[in-house]
Design a protein around this motif. Structure first.
Motif, PDB file in Angstrom:
ATOM      1  N   SER A   2     -60.823   4.011 -51.787  1.00  0.00           N
ATOM      2  CA  SER A   2     -62.014   3.537 -52.497  1.00  0.00           C
ATOM      3  C   SER A   2     -62.714   4.695 -53.201  1.00  0.00           C
ATOM      4  CB  SER A   2     -62.935   2.765 -51.550  1.00  0.00           C
ATOM      5  OG  SER A   2     -63.815   3.598 -50.889  1.00  0.00           O
ATOM      6  N   CYS A  22     -75.318   6.578 -54.677  1.00  0.00           N
ATOM      7  CA  CYS A  22     -74.107   5.929 -54.144  1.00  0.00           C
ATOM      8  C   CYS A  22     -74.445   4.537 -53.620  1.00  0.00           C
ATOM      9  CB  CYS A  22     -73.495   6.782 -53.027  1.00  0.00           C
ATOM     10  SG  CYS A  22     -72.631   8.236 -53.646  1.00  0.00           S
ATOM     11  N   GLU A  28     -69.109   3.858 -51.199  1.00  0.00           N
ATOM     12  CA  GLU A  28     -69.157   3.999 -49.740  1.00  0.00           C
ATOM     13  C   GLU A  28     -69.076   5.446 -49.269  1.00  0.00           C
ATOM     14  OE1 GLU A  28     -65.935   1.685 -48.213  1.00  0.00           O
ATOM     15  OE2 GLU A  28     -66.568  -0.127 -49.285  1.00  0.00           O
ATOM     16  N   LEU A  54     -72.994   6.069 -45.343  1.00  0.00           N
ATOM     17  CA  LEU A  54     -71.946   6.635 -46.204  1.00  0.00           C
ATOM     18  C   LEU A  54     -70.986   7.512 -45.411  1.00  0.00           C
ATOM     19  CD1 LEU A  54     -73.929   7.898 -49.350  1.00  0.00           C
ATOM     20  CD2 LEU A  54     -72.638   5.766 -49.106  1.00  0.00           C
ATOM     21  N   ARG A  55     -69.729   7.538 -45.872  1.00  0.00           N
ATOM     22  CA  ARG A  55     -68.786   8.559 -45.414  1.00  0.00           C
ATOM     23  C   ARG A  55     -68.992   9.817 -46.270  1.00  0.00           C
ATOM     24  NH1 ARG A  55     -65.731   3.932 -45.985  1.00  0.00           N
ATOM     25  NH2 ARG A  55     -64.957   4.594 -48.021  1.00  0.00           N
ATOM     26  N   ASP A 256     -60.733   8.313 -49.480  1.00  0.00           N
ATOM     27  CA  ASP A 256     -61.562   8.069 -50.659  1.00  0.00           C
ATOM     28  C   ASP A 256     -61.023   8.828 -51.861  1.00  0.00           C
ATOM     29  OD1 ASP A 256     -63.620   6.427 -49.392  1.00  0.00           O
ATOM     30  OD2 ASP A 256     -64.004   8.234 -48.193  1.00  0.00           O
TER      31      ASP A 256
END
Lengths: 290, 290
Positions: A2, A22, A28, A54-55, A256
């Motif tokens: 993503s 974001c 994410e 969030l990551r 990501d």
């Protein structure tokens, strides 16, 4: 996979603003920079990303490990300082639960990033500089492993070999990583740096789950006078993204996909518009789903 | 190995002047450019080098074979034109008894050297462009072989991949050459283009007698705004020449060593001074005998 925002793309945003951005745009994950984290405060940065859910797709960046190649006491001091700075970066990555710490390993010893060659006090010993990187990695990988941090070796386009990274190809970074467990040392695939490499597809396949980060941005042509800023929005340059994306996916990468763009025009634009364009281009050009 | 002047280093010299200059400075060989040979006249150029007793270490340059990657009729026409132009270059190299014809294979189809990306009418299909090079080589290598001309595939620094050469590493050029007899297709080792390559030394060894030309000049840092002109006199940049020279010798290369420098300051200087400096630096830096 993503889409994630590397915060250098929206360079004027603080960590707090990037986190908000974001969330506002439905992303994410965010890639953070140490300078920005320092400005925001580490504890506050950790709190912001956690509360936003969030990551942290990466922390940029550790590295600059080659100054130890300078002769004598200068070299020994520089090597010790580089290790210390990298241990601190690893600690920060651990605090942020970053998926990896991106490592830009440094250029020829004594050549400072973006600066002209010094009249003296640098060395042309490229092979030696590469050995210093391997030596530093042997010190840092176990330290990172103990803290649950993965070091992500980033090969940079050969144009940056003099001053930023003596790791110049994915294959070279991968070979260096293989001495360590997969959870300690991986590699970055950044389209800007590797698009030209005739061995790219075989090395992506060979890297497999060693791929710790997939970063995308385009390669502008001609490059601007400051070659550091030759990165463009996907679709504005020469890179055919879709085959690279498919290869990274086929290799097993499920993380990501960060958009990291160094570009004066993009930095001058409205960050919200930049993120909106980035999302559209990601679908149209990087995934080529439309 | 002995030192040769590539005439582009003393760009304002005609063929006649370059031949005189070589004789005056005690050089035994000269690398010629097609544009300059056309200005002097082919027959006259042949006469001049023969009467002076010089070897022609290379003719620069054939190539630009990738435009066939454009779709449809445009591509077919461009491919046929490229083949025709290269057959003519081969004929000229034969007349001059050049040791090789240097091949700069071309960039992405539709992207012209040194010009910005066109708004449309170019393709990002890098793999396809590389296939076009292989196809063209299959046509040209036998033609060259019949005339006793060796095609020398030149890998260019990846910075030139968009517009000048989709051959980016020595290994890639070498792999392409292996389908043909050694006397038909070889490779160029040009320090500017390959100094950064982590596989350089193993690929020089692997190339062995496939090395058709060894060209030297330095890699300046930072590069000037026009990256084509980022070449410097040996010793003025970041390259450690002596190990590369030793490797090329160890691989069995016994030909001439051309100095080929694209640099606005050097072009503006007195050509005789340039040649004198080149001779001194060759001894001090390239051979490192002093």
């Amino acid at each position: 996979m993503s889409l994630a925002l590397n915060q250098w793309t929206t360079r004027r945003w603080s960590v707090a603003e990037a986190v908000d951005g974001c969330v506002r745009h439905g992303l994410e994950a965010v890639g953070l920079w140490r300078e920005k984290v320092a400005e925001q405060g580490l504890a506050q940065s950790v709190k912001l990303v956690r509360e936003a859910g969030l990551r942290v797709s990466s922390l940029c960046r550790g590295g600059f490990l080659t100054a130890g190649g300078l002769p004598g006491e200068d070299g020994r001091k520089a090597f010790a300082q580089a290790l210390e700075s990298n241990r601190q970066a690893i600690d920060e990555a651990a605090e942020l639960s970053a998926a990896c710490l991106v490592m830009v390993v440094g250029g020829l010893p004594g050549v400072r990033p973006g600066e002209p060659l010094p009249a003296n006090g640098f060395t042309r010993d490229l092979a030696g500089a590469r050995e210093r990187v391997a030596e530093a990695l042997a010190e840092l990988a176990p330290y990172a492993g103990e803290r649950g941090v993965k070091l992500a070796l980033e090969p940079l386009h050969p144009i940056y070999c003099p001053d930023r990274a003596v790791l110049s190809t994915l294959g070279q970074a991968l070979d260096l990583s293989l001495a360590y467990p997969e959870e300690q040392v991986g590699v970055v695939v950044d389209t800007f740096h590797v698009w030209w490499d005739p061995r790219l597809f075989e090395d992506i396949e060979r890297a497999g789950r060693r791929i710790a980060s997939y970063q995308v941005c385009d390669y502008l042509h001609p490059l601007p006078a400051d070659v550091l800023l030759g990165r463009g929005m996907m679709g504005d340059g020469v890179i055919d993204f879709a085959p690279i994306t498919r290869a990274v996916q086929a290799a097993g990468y499920t993380g990501d996909v960060e958009v990291e763009i160094f570009n004066a025009d993009i930095w001058a634009a409205d960050p919200d518009e930049v993120v909106a364009t980035m999302k559209a281009r990601y679908a149209d050009v990087v995934l080529a789903t439309s």
